[in-house]
Design a protein around this motif. Structure first.
Motif, PDB file in Angstrom:
ATOM      1  N   SER A   1     -57.021 -44.561  37.054  1.00  0.00           N
ATOM      2  CA  SER A   1     -56.515 -45.315  38.195  1.00  0.00           C
ATOM      3  C   SER A   1     -55.621 -44.408  39.017  1.00  0.00           C
ATOM      4  O   SER A   1     -54.746 -43.736  38.484  1.00  0.00           O
ATOM      5  N   GLN A   2     -55.862 -44.373  40.310  1.00  0.00           N
ATOM      6  CA  GLN A   2     -55.067 -43.571  41.230  1.00  0.00           C
ATOM      7  C   GLN A   2     -54.760 -44.414  42.450  1.00  0.00           C
ATOM      8  O   GLN A   2     -55.558 -45.269  42.834  1.00  0.00           O
ATOM      9  N   VAL A   3     -53.636 -44.146  43.075  1.00  0.00           N
ATOM     10  CA  VAL A   3     -53.262 -44.900  44.268  1.00  0.00           C
ATOM     11  C   VAL A   3     -54.328 -44.739  45.346  1.00  0.00           C
ATOM     12  O   VAL A   3     -54.742 -45.716  45.980  1.00  0.00           O
ATOM     13  N   PHE A   4     -54.808 -43.516  45.546  1.00  0.00           N
ATOM     14  CA  PHE A   4     -55.793 -43.262  46.591  1.00  0.00           C
ATOM     15  C   PHE A   4     -57.071 -44.063  46.366  1.00  0.00           C
ATOM     16  O   PHE A   4     -57.580 -44.723  47.281  1.00  0.00           O
ATOM     17  N   THR A   5     -57.604 -44.010  45.147  1.00  0.00           N
ATOM     18  CA  THR A   5     -58.848 -44.734  44.894  1.00  0.00           C
ATOM     19  C   THR A   5     -58.612 -46.242  44.955  1.00  0.00           C
ATOM     20  O   THR A   5     -59.501 -46.981  45.369  1.00  0.00           O
ATOM     21  N   TYR A   6     -57.425 -46.698  44.563  1.00  0.00           N
ATOM     22  CA  TYR A   6     -57.112 -48.127  44.668  1.00  0.00           C
ATOM     23  C   TYR A   6     -57.130 -48.561  46.131  1.00  0.00           C
ATOM     24  O   TYR A   6     -57.708 -49.583  46.484  1.00  0.00           O
ATOM     25  N   VAL A   7     -56.521 -47.759  47.013  1.00  0.00           N
ATOM     26  CA  VAL A   7     -56.487 -48.078  48.445  1.00  0.00           C
ATOM     27  C   VAL A   7     -57.904 -48.108  49.017  1.00  0.00           C
ATOM     28  O   VAL A   7     -58.279 -49.030  49.753  1.00  0.00           O
ATOM     29  N   VAL A   8     -58.726 -47.106  48.681  1.00  0.00           N
ATOM     30  CA  VAL A   8     -60.106 -47.064  49.173  1.00  0.00           C
ATOM     31  C   VAL A   8     -60.895 -48.248  48.615  1.00  0.00           C
ATOM     32  O   VAL A   8     -61.647 -48.915  49.338  1.00  0.00           O
ATOM     33  N   PHE A   9     -60.726 -48.536  47.333  1.00  0.00           N
ATOM     34  CA  PHE A   9     -61.402 -49.645  46.668  1.00  0.00           C
ATOM     35  C   PHE A   9     -61.046 -50.968  47.346  1.00  0.00           C
ATOM     36  O   PHE A   9     -61.922 -51.768  47.683  1.00  0.00           O
ATOM     37  N   VAL A  10     -59.757 -51.203  47.555  1.00  0.00           N
ATOM     38  CA  VAL A  10     -59.299 -52.452  48.177  1.00  0.00           C
ATOM     39  C   VAL A  10     -59.781 -52.540  49.628  1.00  0.00           C
ATOM     40  O   VAL A  10     -60.180 -53.610  50.094  1.00  0.00           O
ATOM     41  N   ALA A  11     -59.755 -51.412  50.353  1.00  0.00           N
ATOM     42  CA  ALA A  11     -60.231 -51.415  51.740  1.00  0.00           C
ATOM     43  C   ALA A  11     -61.712 -51.798  51.789  1.00  0.00           C
ATOM     44  O   ALA A  11     -62.133 -52.620  52.619  1.00  0.00           O
ATOM     45  N   TRP A  12     -62.528 -51.174  50.915  1.00  0.00           N
ATOM     46  CA  TRP A  12     -63.954 -51.505  50.871  1.00  0.00           C
ATOM     47  C   TRP A  12     -64.157 -52.976  50.534  1.00  0.00           C
ATOM     48  O   TRP A  12     -64.884 -53.693  51.208  1.00  0.00           O
ATOM     49  N   TYR A  13     -63.524 -53.415  49.452  1.00  0.00           N
ATOM     50  CA  TYR A  13     -63.689 -54.795  49.030  1.00  0.00           C
ATOM     51  C   TYR A  13     -63.141 -55.758  50.073  1.00  0.00           C
ATOM     52  O   TYR A  13     -63.671 -56.855  50.254  1.00  0.00           O
ATOM     53  N   GLY A  14     -62.087 -55.371  50.773  1.00  0.00           N
ATOM     54  CA  GLY A  14     -61.554 -56.202  51.845  1.00  0.00           C
ATOM     55  C   GLY A  14     -62.602 -56.435  52.918  1.00  0.00           C
ATOM     56  O   GLY A  14     -62.816 -57.574  53.361  1.00  0.00           O
ATOM     57  N   CYS A  15     -63.274 -55.366  53.320  1.00  0.00           N
ATOM     58  CA  CYS A  15     -64.353 -55.497  54.319  1.00  0.00           C
ATOM     59  C   CYS A  15     -65.492 -56.341  53.768  1.00  0.00           C
ATOM     60  O   CYS A  15     -66.052 -57.191  54.477  1.00  0.00           O
ATOM     61  N   SER A  16     -65.832 -56.132  52.516  1.00  0.00           N
ATOM     62  CA  SER A  16     -66.900 -56.900  51.878  1.00  0.00           C
ATOM     63  C   SER A  16     -66.522 -58.383  51.807  1.00  0.00           C
ATOM     64  O   SER A  16     -67.348 -59.257  52.100  1.00  0.00           O
ATOM     65  N   ILE A  17     -65.282 -58.663  51.446  1.00  0.00           N
ATOM     66  CA  ILE A  17     -64.815 -60.053  51.348  1.00  0.00           C
ATOM     67  C   ILE A  17     -64.880 -60.740  52.705  1.00  0.00           C
ATOM     68  O   ILE A  17     -65.348 -61.868  52.824  1.00  0.00           O
ATOM     69  N   VAL A  18     -64.425 -60.043  53.736  1.00  0.00           N
ATOM     70  CA  VAL A  18     -64.474 -60.627  55.084  1.00  0.00           C
ATOM     71  C   VAL A  18     -65.914 -60.920  55.479  1.00  0.00           C
ATOM     72  O   VAL A  18     -66.235 -62.015  55.958  1.00  0.00           O
ATOM     73  N   ALA A  19     -66.800 -59.959  55.269  1.00  0.00           N
ATOM     74  CA  ALA A  19     -68.207 -60.136  55.648  1.00  0.00           C
ATOM     75  C   ALA A  19     -68.834 -61.314  54.902  1.00  0.00           C
ATOM     76  O   ALA A  19     -69.489 -62.176  55.520  1.00  0.00           O
ATOM     77  N   PHE A  20     -68.647 -61.376  53.583  1.00  0.00           N
ATOM     78  CA  PHE A  20     -69.255 -62.463  52.816  1.00  0.00           C
ATOM     79  C   PHE A  20     -68.574 -63.796  53.079  1.00  0.00           C
ATOM     80  O   PHE A  20     -69.225 -64.843  53.044  1.00  0.00           O
ATOM     81  N   SER A  21     -67.281 -63.791  53.371  1.00  0.00           N
ATOM     82  CA  SER A  21     -66.587 -65.041  53.723  1.00  0.00           C
ATOM     83  C   SER A  21     -67.160 -65.618  55.008  1.00  0.00           C
ATOM     84  O   SER A  21     -67.404 -66.824  55.110  1.00  0.00           O
ATOM     85  N   VAL A  22     -67.397 -64.753  55.987  1.00  0.00           N
ATOM     86  CA  VAL A  22     -67.986 -65.200  57.256  1.00  0.00           C
ATOM     87  C   VAL A  22     -69.398 -65.733  57.020  1.00  0.00           C
ATOM     88  O   VAL A  22     -69.774 -66.801  57.543  1.00  0.00           O
ATOM     89  N   LEU A  23     -70.186 -65.015  56.219  1.00  0.00           N
ATOM     90  CA  LEU A  23     -71.558 -65.460  55.940  1.00  0.00           C
ATOM     91  C   LEU A  23     -71.589 -66.800  55.200  1.00  0.00           C
ATOM     92  O   LEU A  23     -72.391 -67.677  55.527  1.00  0.00           O
ATOM     93  N   ILE A  24     -70.708 -66.955  54.218  1.00  0.00           N
ATOM     94  CA  ILE A  24     -70.659 -68.210  53.458  1.00  0.00           C
ATOM     95  C   ILE A  24     -70.207 -69.353  54.358  1.00  0.00           C
ATOM     96  O   ILE A  24     -70.761 -70.451  54.310  1.00  0.00           O
ATOM     97  N   GLN A  25     -69.202 -69.099  55.188  1.00  0.00           N
ATOM     98  CA  GLN A  25     -68.734 -70.128  56.122  1.00  0.00           C
ATOM     99  C   GLN A  25     -69.849 -70.521  57.090  1.00  0.00           C
ATOM    100  O   GLN A  25     -70.104 -71.707  57.321  1.00  0.00           O
TER     101      GLN A  25
END
Length: 124
Positions: free
Chosen positions: A48-72
């Motif tokens: 676990s590294q801060v950098f990979t956590y930030v990249v991971f969360v950023a990616w998943y954040g975009c994924s969450i937004v996209a799928f939230s919009v699609l589900i809505q």
């Protein structure tokens, strides 16, 4: 574990009155931190590294937004229950996110978290 947190959270947040995209965004966000620590340690044996956590969360954040919009959108455009659309989105989102995570945490390859060659493994 992440799926359990996500689905249980989604159901609870829908029950409490959040709209579909909000329930999905909150439940998914809660699950990604748990998933990050499981994925790095057990699935990809990365540190676990801060950098990979930030990249991971950023990616998943975009994924969450996209799928939230699609589900809505799907819920609004149909008379199906939101949980049905959530469940239908899971295999697609899992596949996309697994491919990204595999790239991010690839050991000894060209992934962003690569730190060099993987040490030789002794065979039993």
């Amino acid at each position: 574990m992440g799926l359990g947190i996500d689905l249980l959270g989604f159901g609870i947040f829908m029950w409490t009155g959040l709209v579909v995209w909000q329930a999905n965004a909150v439940s998914s966000t809660l699950s990604i931190t748990a998933v990050y620590f499981l994925v790095t340690r057990y699935s990809f044996r990365a540190h676990s590294q801060v950098f990979t956590y930030v990249v991971f969360v950023a990616w998943y954040g975009c994924s969450i937004v996209a799928f939230s919009v699609l589900i809505q959108y799907a819920t609004t455009a149909s008379d199906w229950e939101p949980m049905v659309w959530k469940l239908l989105s899971v295999p697609v989102s899992f596949a996309i996110n697994y491919i990204f995570s595999r790239w991010l945490f690839r050991r000894g390859g060209t992934g962003i978290a690569s730190t060099g060659p993987v040490p030789a493994q002794l065979e039993p």
